[in-house]
Design an enzyme around this catalytic site. Sequence first.
Site, mmCIF file in Angstrom:
data_model
loop_
_atom_site.group_PDB
_atom_site.id
_atom_site.type_symbol
_atom_site.label_atom_id
_atom_site.label_comp_id
_atom_site.label_asym_id
_atom_site.label_seq_id
_atom_site.Cartn_x
_atom_site.Cartn_y
_atom_site.Cartn_z
ATOM 1 N N ARG A 121 0.806 -1.228 0.000
ATOM 2 C CA ARG A 121 0.000 0.000 0.000
ATOM 3 C C ARG A 121 0.838 1.276 0.000
ATOM 4 O O ARG A 121 0.377 2.341 0.398
ATOM 5 C CB ARG A 121 -0.987 0.013 1.178
ATOM 6 C CG ARG A 121 -1.990 -1.135 1.142
ATOM 7 C CD ARG A 121 -3.072 -0.950 2.192
ATOM 8 N NE ARG A 121 -4.061 -2.022 2.104
ATOM 9 C CZ ARG A 121 -3.976 -3.162 2.794
ATOM 10 N NH1 ARG A 121 -2.962 -3.368 3.617
ATOM 11 N NH2 ARG A 121 -4.893 -4.093 2.662
ATOM 12 N N GLU A 185 7.295 17.814 -25.174
ATOM 13 C CA GLU A 185 6.637 18.199 -23.917
ATOM 14 C C GLU A 185 7.065 19.597 -23.480
ATOM 15 O O GLU A 185 6.278 20.348 -22.898
ATOM 16 C CB GLU A 185 6.956 17.179 -22.819
ATOM 17 C CG GLU A 185 6.228 15.849 -22.961
ATOM 18 C CD GLU A 185 4.750 15.919 -22.559
ATOM 19 O OE1 GLU A 185 4.301 16.975 -22.085
ATOM 20 O OE2 GLU A 185 4.058 14.903 -22.725
ATOM 21 N N ASN A 245 -2.600 18.202 -20.263
ATOM 22 C CA ASN A 245 -2.955 17.206 -21.273
ATOM 23 C C ASN A 245 -3.097 17.804 -22.666
ATOM 24 O O ASN A 245 -3.558 17.119 -23.583
ATOM 25 C CB ASN A 245 -4.271 16.517 -20.891
ATOM 26 C CG ASN A 245 -4.112 15.650 -19.652
ATOM 27 O OD1 ASN A 245 -3.129 14.957 -19.488
ATOM 28 N ND2 ASN A 245 -5.102 15.720 -18.766
ATOM 29 N N HIS A 248 -2.510 15.700 -25.771
ATOM 30 C CA HIS A 248 -2.388 14.298 -25.370
ATOM 31 C C HIS A 248 -3.565 13.419 -25.794
ATOM 32 O O HIS A 248 -3.411 12.209 -25.908
ATOM 33 C CB HIS A 248 -2.198 14.215 -23.849
ATOM 34 C CG HIS A 248 -0.807 14.558 -23.419
ATOM 35 N ND1 HIS A 248 -0.239 15.775 -23.681
ATOM 36 C CD2 HIS A 248 0.128 13.839 -22.743
ATOM 37 C CE1 HIS A 248 0.986 15.797 -23.176
ATOM 38 N NE2 HIS A 248 1.234 14.636 -22.625
ATOM 39 N N HIS A 252 -2.374 10.094 -27.499
ATOM 40 C CA HIS A 252 -2.600 8.735 -26.988
ATOM 41 C C HIS A 252 -3.270 7.855 -28.041
ATOM 42 O O HIS A 252 -2.971 6.663 -28.148
ATOM 43 C CB HIS A 252 -3.453 8.797 -25.719
ATOM 44 C CG HIS A 252 -2.702 9.309 -24.528
ATOM 45 N ND1 HIS A 252 -3.332 9.724 -23.373
ATOM 46 C CD2 HIS A 252 -1.376 9.478 -24.300
ATOM 47 C CE1 HIS A 252 -2.424 10.131 -22.498
ATOM 48 N NE2 HIS A 252 -1.233 9.992 -23.042
ATOM 49 N N HIS A 265 6.626 9.219 -27.346
ATOM 50 C CA HIS A 265 5.534 9.988 -26.750
ATOM 51 C C HIS A 265 5.567 11.461 -27.159
ATOM 52 O O HIS A 265 4.547 12.032 -27.554
ATOM 53 C CB HIS A 265 5.588 9.866 -25.227
ATOM 54 C CG HIS A 265 4.511 10.625 -24.534
ATOM 55 N ND1 HIS A 265 3.166 10.333 -24.681
ATOM 56 C CD2 HIS A 265 4.565 11.704 -23.693
ATOM 57 C CE1 HIS A 265 2.452 11.182 -23.962
ATOM 58 N NE2 HIS A 265 3.275 12.020 -23.353
#
Length: 362
Positions: A121, A185, A245, A248, A252, A265
């Site tokens: 966790r 980016e 985004n 994006h 994608h 990317h």
Amino acid sequence: MRKVKVALPVNGYDITIGKGLAEELEKQIGEHKFSSRALLVTDSNVGKLYTEKVKESITKAGLQADVFVVPAGETSKSLETAEKIYTRAIELGLDRKSPIFALGGGVVGDLTGFVAATYMRGVPFIQLATSLLAQVDSSVGGKVAVNHRLGKNMIGAFYQPKFVLIDISCLESLPKREIYTGLGEIIKYGAIYDEDFFRYLEDNTEKIQALAESSLEHIIGRSCEIKADVVTQDEKEKGLRRILNFGHTMAHAIEKETGYLRYNHGEAVAIGMIGAANISRELGLLKDEEVQRLTALIEKLHLPTKAEGVSLEAMFESTLHDKKTVNGIVHWVLLDRIGHVSDITEAPDDVVKKCMRMVLAE
């Protein structure tokens, strides 16, 4: 060294940017109360270059680090690979204070962060970003994920690292194409948030491509500052963070429809930004000269402007499965000028298809 603080109310951290950061890594490890066992995750390309040096620093800081190497490439960002890392962590007896280091680019960072977020966790996570794309994007902000065959980053979490180290000397070993994909980016940050930064990129393309140290420190540092500012205001993407985004949604779709193999990317993001800018223009938000300005910078930094191997219908269908699609409505990030995002996020299907067609190679 240059430091950028991600000043979150809880779990804030520093990004350190510089050249040759071995001593800084030892120092920052020493500032945390980690357990003595650690895991260093890297890939088959980066590992050959930097594993021994990084492992030496970790050892000097008093930790015993085992190394897990994944095959280089997007296909490693999967639940299957994550399970193998979980198995190694359990076999090593890593506990809740055992740090897991990500040494590599975005694939290694996203995968390792996802493992760190979910093993017991949540265990300490450190980003040692080696690619320009990871240094300005995936290593900052705490988004971690693995891919599903039906979509990219569909299984993930928000999980912040303890610290991020960015050694710009690592960029010297990268192929030019890897530099260019990071620049995709970086252009985005200027386009959505800072026209002065966008203008700096326009005016200094030669220095940037020559990897001039002062230019690298500036463009990486400013990109991290912009992302840190946005993430600090909206850690879990409930509002403002959605502007990151830009480009994006189409990107994608392009990556998915080309099997994550044809485009890196940042290359897909470059095409996606032009597509989103075209939608902005078609809706009367953005002047044509601003679209041309964005396109010109993308071309000047050797990034593609059109996608090959993608059909219009497949691309459109893929956007409907994007994480940003809610109740069948695609939330587009659009510009009203260079350096500023519009609040309008919906676009008619016919406009979207027209603009998608503009960025598909015939």
